[in-house]
Design a protein around this motif. Structure first.
Motif, PDB file in Angstrom:
ATOM      1  N   ASN A   1      59.760  20.100  17.710  1.00  5.57           N
ATOM      2  CA  ASN A   1      58.630  19.329  17.192  1.00  5.57           C
ATOM      3  C   ASN A   1      57.925  19.952  16.000  1.00  5.57           C
ATOM      4  OD1 ASN A   1      58.536  17.252  19.395  1.00  5.57           O
ATOM      5  ND2 ASN A   1      58.315  19.122  20.604  1.00  5.57           N
ATOM      6  N   GLY A   2      58.225  21.201  15.696  1.00  2.51           N
ATOM      7  CA  GLY A   2      57.501  21.892  14.627  1.00  2.51           C
ATOM      8  C   GLY A   2      56.109  22.291  15.104  1.00  2.51           C
ATOM      9  N   ILE A   3      55.303  22.762  14.169  1.00  2.00           N
ATOM     10  CA  ILE A   3      53.927  23.108  14.491  1.00  2.00           C
ATOM     11  C   ILE A   3      53.149  21.800  14.608  1.00  2.00           C
ATOM     12  CG2 ILE A   3      51.844  24.245  13.643  1.00  2.00           C
ATOM     13  CD1 ILE A   3      53.730  26.266  12.253  1.00  2.00           C
ATOM     14  N   VAL A   4      52.466  21.625  15.716  1.00  2.00           N
ATOM     15  CA  VAL A   4      51.770  20.373  16.001  1.00  2.00           C
ATOM     16  C   VAL A   4      50.429  20.344  15.277  1.00  2.00           C
ATOM     17  CG1 VAL A   4      50.761  18.967  17.836  1.00  2.00           C
ATOM     18  CG2 VAL A   4      52.886  20.211  18.245  1.00  2.00           C
ATOM     19  N   THR A   5      50.128  19.209  14.663  1.00  2.00           N
ATOM     20  CA  THR A   5      48.831  18.999  14.032  1.00  2.00           C
ATOM     21  C   THR A   5      48.041  18.009  14.873  1.00  2.00           C
ATOM     22  OG1 THR A   5      49.739  19.379  11.831  1.00  2.00           O
ATOM     23  CG2 THR A   5      47.661  18.198  11.945  1.00  2.00           C
ATOM     24  N   LYS A   6      46.813  18.391  15.222  1.00  2.00           N
ATOM     25  CA  LYS A   6      45.935  17.510  15.987  1.00  2.00           C
ATOM     26  C   LYS A   6      44.671  17.257  15.177  1.00  2.00           C
ATOM     27  CE  LYS A   6      47.232  18.574  20.717  1.00  2.00           C
ATOM     28  NZ  LYS A   6      46.768  19.005  22.037  1.00  2.00           N
ATOM     29  N   LYS A   7      44.097  16.100  15.384  1.00  2.00           N
ATOM     30  CA  LYS A   7      42.844  15.746  14.721  1.00  2.00           C
ATOM     31  C   LYS A   7      41.869  15.280  15.805  1.00  2.00           C
ATOM     32  CE  LYS A   7      41.164  13.582  10.601  1.00  2.00           C
ATOM     33  NZ  LYS A   7      41.416  12.776   9.435  1.00  2.00           N
ATOM     34  N   PRO A   8      41.129  16.247  16.415  1.00  2.00           N
ATOM     35  CA  PRO A   8      40.232  15.879  17.518  1.00  2.00           C
ATOM     36  C   PRO A   8      39.099  14.944  17.098  1.00  2.00           C
ATOM     37  CG  PRO A   8      40.214  18.265  17.146  1.00  2.00           C
ATOM     38  CD  PRO A   8      41.147  17.668  16.165  1.00  2.00           C
ATOM     39  N   ASN A   9      38.708  14.976  15.817  1.00  2.00           N
ATOM     40  CA  ASN A   9      37.708  14.043  15.293  1.00  2.00           C
ATOM     41  C   ASN A   9      37.898  13.919  13.784  1.00  2.00           C
ATOM     42  OD1 ASN A   9      36.193  16.155  13.962  1.00  2.00           O
ATOM     43  ND2 ASN A   9      35.318  16.686  15.957  1.00  2.00           N
ATOM     44  N   ASP A  10      37.009  13.182  13.138  1.00  2.00           N
ATOM     45  CA  ASP A  10      37.172  12.905  11.703  1.00  2.00           C
ATOM     46  C   ASP A  10      37.040  14.131  10.809  1.00  2.00           C
ATOM     47  OD1 ASP A  10      37.639  10.282  12.203  1.00  2.00           O
ATOM     48  OD2 ASP A  10      35.580   9.627  11.828  1.00  2.00           O
ATOM     49  N   SER A  11      36.404  15.193  11.286  1.00  2.00           N
ATOM     50  CA  SER A  11      36.153  16.341  10.405  1.00  2.00           C
ATOM     51  C   SER A  11      36.987  17.575  10.728  1.00  2.00           C
ATOM     52  CB  SER A  11      34.664  16.707  10.444  1.00  2.00           C
ATOM     53  OG  SER A  11      34.309  17.116  11.748  1.00  2.00           O
ATOM     54  N   ILE A  12      37.790  17.553  11.795  1.00  2.00           N
ATOM     55  CA  ILE A  12      38.551  18.745  12.200  1.00  2.00           C
ATOM     56  C   ILE A  12      40.042  18.437  12.260  1.00  2.00           C
ATOM     57  CG2 ILE A  12      38.964  20.429  14.043  1.00  2.00           C
ATOM     58  CD1 ILE A  12      36.064  20.134  14.859  1.00  2.00           C
ATOM     59  N   ILE A  13      40.831  19.333  11.653  1.00  2.23           N
ATOM     60  CA  ILE A  13      42.287  19.296  11.778  1.00  2.23           C
ATOM     61  C   ILE A  13      42.709  20.627  12.386  1.00  2.23           C
ATOM     62  CG2 ILE A  13      44.483  19.210  10.544  1.00  2.23           C
ATOM     63  CD1 ILE A  13      42.998  17.625   8.347  1.00  2.23           C
ATOM     64  N   GLN A  14      43.467  20.569  13.485  1.00  2.00           N
ATOM     65  CA  GLN A  14      43.938  21.786  14.154  1.00  2.00           C
ATOM     66  C   GLN A  14      45.449  21.903  13.992  1.00  2.00           C
ATOM     67  OE1 GLN A  14      42.734  20.961  18.201  1.00  2.00           O
ATOM     68  NE2 GLN A  14      40.880  22.179  17.969  1.00  2.00           N
ATOM     69  N   GLN A  15      45.909  23.132  13.845  1.00  2.00           N
ATOM     70  CA  GLN A  15      47.344  23.419  13.884  1.00  2.00           C
ATOM     71  C   GLN A  15      47.587  24.176  15.189  1.00  2.00           C
ATOM     72  OE1 GLN A  15      49.933  23.463  10.752  1.00  2.00           O
ATOM     73  NE2 GLN A  15      48.887  21.510  10.951  1.00  2.00           N
ATOM     74  N   ILE A  16      48.541  23.696  15.966  1.00  2.32           N
ATOM     75  CA  ILE A  16      48.834  24.242  17.291  1.00  2.32           C
ATOM     76  C   ILE A  16      50.192  24.926  17.250  1.00  2.32           C
ATOM     77  CG2 ILE A  16      49.037  23.702  19.750  1.00  2.32           C
ATOM     78  CD1 ILE A  16      46.329  22.840  18.547  1.00  2.32           C
ATOM     79  N   ARG A  17      50.231  26.181  17.693  1.00  2.00           N
ATOM     80  CA  ARG A  17      51.502  26.910  17.837  1.00  2.00           C
ATOM     81  C   ARG A  17      51.636  27.345  19.282  1.00  2.00           C
ATOM     82  NH1 ARG A  17      53.817  31.096  14.008  1.00  2.00           N
ATOM     83  NH2 ARG A  17      55.632  30.104  14.896  1.00  2.00           N
ATOM     84  N   PHE A  18      52.763  27.088  19.870  1.00  2.00           N
ATOM     85  CA  PHE A  18      53.062  27.499  21.242  1.00  2.00           C
ATOM     86  C   PHE A  18      51.965  27.063  22.214  1.00  2.00           C
ATOM     87  CE2 PHE A  18      54.696  30.979  18.424  1.00  2.00           C
ATOM     88  CZ  PHE A  18      55.989  30.508  18.366  1.00  2.00           C
ATOM     89  N   GLY A  19      51.408  25.886  21.984  1.00  2.00           N
ATOM     90  CA  GLY A  19      50.386  25.351  22.881  1.00  2.00           C
ATOM     91  C   GLY A  19      48.999  25.931  22.676  1.00  2.00           C
ATOM     92  N   ARG A  20      48.786  26.714  21.618  1.00  2.00           N
ATOM     93  CA  ARG A  20      47.481  27.351  21.363  1.00  2.00           C
ATOM     94  C   ARG A  20      47.006  26.992  19.955  1.00  2.00           C
ATOM     95  NH1 ARG A  20      50.946  30.612  23.890  1.00  2.00           N
ATOM     96  NH2 ARG A  20      50.289  31.722  25.733  1.00  2.00           N
ATOM     97  N   VAL A  21      45.681  26.894  19.798  1.00  2.00           N
ATOM     98  CA  VAL A  21      45.137  26.609  18.472  1.00  2.00           C
ATOM     99  C   VAL A  21      45.384  27.817  17.587  1.00  2.00           C
ATOM    100  CG1 VAL A  21      43.062  26.075  17.132  1.00  2.00           C
ATOM    101  CG2 VAL A  21      43.376  25.054  19.384  1.00  2.00           C
ATOM    102  N   TRP A  22      46.032  27.600  16.461  1.00  2.00           N
ATOM    103  CA  TRP A  22      46.353  28.645  15.489  1.00  2.00           C
ATOM    104  C   TRP A  22      45.201  28.752  14.497  1.00  2.00           C
ATOM    105  CZ3 TRP A  22      50.682  27.688  11.367  1.00  2.00           C
ATOM    106  CH2 TRP A  22      50.905  28.842  10.623  1.00  2.00           C
ATOM    107  N   PHE A  23      44.789  27.617  13.955  1.00  2.00           N
ATOM    108  CA  PHE A  23      43.620  27.591  13.074  1.00  2.00           C
ATOM    109  C   PHE A  23      43.055  26.178  13.037  1.00  2.00           C
ATOM    110  CE2 PHE A  23      47.050  26.484  10.220  1.00  2.00           C
ATOM    111  CZ  PHE A  23      46.512  25.479   9.429  1.00  2.00           C
ATOM    112  N   GLU A  24      41.823  26.069  12.547  1.00  2.00           N
ATOM    113  CA  GLU A  24      41.162  24.779  12.370  1.00  2.00           C
ATOM    114  C   GLU A  24      40.659  24.666  10.935  1.00  2.00           C
ATOM    115  OE1 GLU A  24      39.041  23.557  16.512  1.00  2.00           O
ATOM    116  OE2 GLU A  24      38.026  25.116  15.347  1.00  2.00           O
TER     117      GLU A  24
END
Length: 151
Positions: free
Chosen positions: A58-81
């Motif tokens: 799947n690659g590194i997962v990108t999540k957008k919990p709301n309109d102002s935050i983008i998270q990058q997830i590695r191995f099921g953990r937040v890498w950075f926001e």
């Protein structure tokens, strides 16, 4: 005889109370001097076979919990926001960046500018906070055009 026994028992109680007070103080001092060890870095982290298989698929997962935050997830953990990311005229961007350790604790945070990706080629701007491994503020540093400003 009863009076001697009473004095002896009272003396033992006082000595035990004093000794327990010493032990309690010693344990408090030991807790204060213990440092929390840092987790392994992202480069040193050894994922489980399931984590590795998921990331390869799947690659590194990108999540957008709301309109102002983008998270990058590695191995099921937040890498950075990236918080409040805006595009700049030079095709880059600017955002408030939070970097996390492999255990999920906050490592650093502050404003940055970037061209391709905030982890690959970012420049620190303004006030940055760096945290120790127990979560306490270790240092606050000012940056101007990516250079540390002398305090």
């Amino acid at each position: 005889m009863k009076k001697s026994l009473l004095i002896f028992v009272t003396g033992l109680m006082l000595i035990n109370c004093r000794n327990s007070q010493k032990k309690e103080n010693t344990s408090i001092e030991v807790k204060k001097t213990l440092d929390v060890p840092c987790p392994v870095t992202w480069q040193e982290y050894k994922p489980t076979s399931e984590e590795l298989e998921f990331e390869v698929s799947n690659g590194i997962v990108t999540k957008k919990p709301n309109d102002s935050i983008i998270q990058q997830i590695r191995f099921g953990r937040v890498w950075f926001e990236m918080i409040n990311s805006i595009e700049l005229k030079n095709n880059g961007g600017k955002c408030y960046l939070k970097n996390y350790r492999t255990d999920g604790s906050l490592e650093s945070e502050g404003y940055c500018t970037y061209f391709e990706h905030p982890v690959v080629d970012f420049t620190m701007e303004g006030s940055w906070k760096f945290y120790d491994c127990s979560g306490g503020l270790k240092e606050k540093v000012e940056f101007l055009n990516g250079n540390r400003v002398k305090n």
